[in-house]
Design a protein around this motif. Structure first.
Motif, PDB file in Angstrom:
ATOM      1  N   PHE A  67      75.722 -24.840  75.955  1.00 14.30           N
ATOM      2  CA  PHE A  67      75.662 -26.306  75.529  1.00 14.30           C
ATOM      3  C   PHE A  67      74.761 -26.188  74.304  1.00 14.30           C
ATOM      4  O   PHE A  67      73.965 -25.800  73.997  1.00 14.30           O
ATOM      5  N   SER A  68      75.548 -27.189  73.187  1.00 14.02           N
ATOM      6  CA  SER A  68      75.013 -27.406  72.075  1.00 14.02           C
ATOM      7  C   SER A  68      75.272 -28.899  71.562  1.00 14.02           C
ATOM      8  O   SER A  68      76.485 -29.311  71.898  1.00 14.02           O
ATOM      9  N   GLN A  69      74.513 -29.392  70.710  1.00 22.10           N
ATOM     10  CA  GLN A  69      74.888 -30.815  70.344  1.00 22.10           C
ATOM     11  C   GLN A  69      76.077 -30.604  69.461  1.00 22.10           C
ATOM     12  O   GLN A  69      75.668 -29.698  68.467  1.00 22.10           O
ATOM     13  N   LYS A  70      77.169 -31.195  69.355  1.00 25.57           N
ATOM     14  CA  LYS A  70      78.175 -31.254  68.337  1.00 25.57           C
ATOM     15  C   LYS A  70      77.833 -31.605  66.996  1.00 25.57           C
ATOM     16  O   LYS A  70      76.972 -32.405  66.920  1.00 25.57           O
ATOM     17  N   TYR A  71      78.732 -31.261  65.705  1.00 23.83           N
ATOM     18  CA  TYR A  71      78.203 -31.564  64.685  1.00 23.83           C
ATOM     19  C   TYR A  71      78.068 -33.188  64.188  1.00 23.83           C
ATOM     20  O   TYR A  71      77.055 -33.553  63.754  1.00 23.83           O
ATOM     21  N   ASP A  72      79.085 -33.708  64.716  1.00 25.03           N
ATOM     22  CA  ASP A  72      79.140 -35.203  64.577  1.00 25.03           C
ATOM     23  C   ASP A  72      78.651 -36.032  65.816  1.00 25.03           C
ATOM     24  O   ASP A  72      78.831 -37.086  65.733  1.00 25.03           O
TER      25      ASP A  72
END
Length: 154
Positions: A67-72
C-alpha cells in the motif's frame, strides 16, 4: 431512527435484509428460521459466509505491504482507500498501532510532515536544521571576543 424502548441492534437486525441484494439476499433467505436471533449472530454468520478466514488470512498482509499513497491522491482519499482495504478483510488481525504505522509510512513526505506538525512533532529535516542552526549560533557566540571586565580605578 430511534424507537423508544427498542435497542438499536434490534432495529438494525430488522432493517438489514432491506440492504441486501444478489448472493447476500439469497443467502439470508436460505437461513433456517430463528437461526439468527441477535445482531451479533447476523454479523458472525455474514462475515463467515462472505469473508471466511480461508480467503482473507493472507490478503491484508500482501496488500498492506504494497500500500502507498498514489501520486495525485489526497490524504483523505488515501485514508478512505486504506480503510476500504481493511474492511475487505475483517480477519486481518492487525493492531491499531500496526495499521496506523503502515498507513503513515505509505504517505508522501508532505502529508507525513503535515501529520507531524498537527501532532506537535517535527520532521527529521526540521530537527536537523534546528540542530544545525543551534550549532551556528553557539559557534558565533564562542567566536565573539569577550571584553574583559574593566576595574574602575579611583
Amino acid at each position: 431512527m430511534k424507537i423508544p424502548n427498542v435497542p438499536n441492534t434490534s432495529v438494525k437486525l430488522m432493517l438489514f435484509p432491506f440492504s441486501l441484494e444478489g448472493a447476500a439476499r439469497i443467502w439470508l433467505e436460505k437461513e433456517p428460521p430463528r437461526s439468527i436471533e441477535t445482531w451479533d449472530d447476523l454479523v458472525s454468520k455474514f462475515i463467515n459466509k462472505f469473508f471466511p478466514p480461508s480467503k482473507t488470512t493472507n490478503l491484508p498482509k500482501m496488500k498492506s505491504t504494497s500500500f502507498s499513497q498514489k501520486y495525485d491522491e489526497t490524504f483523505y482519499e488515501a485514508w478512505d482507500r486504506f480503510n476500504d482495504l481493511l474492511r475487505g478483510c475483517p480477519h486481518h488481525g492487525f493492531s491499531e498501532l500496526h495499521q496506523l504505522d503502515t498507513f503513515y509510512n505509505a504517505l508522501n513526505s508532505n502529508d507525513q510532515d503535515s501529520l507531524n506538525s498537527a501532532a506537535g512533532a517535527i520532521s527529521s529535516d526540521v530537527a536537523e536544521l534546528k540542530d544545525l542552526f543551534g550549532h551556528v549560533i553557539l559557534d558565533r557566540k564562542n567566536q565573539t571576543p569577550s571584553s574583559a571586565p574593566v576595574k574602575a580605578v579611583d
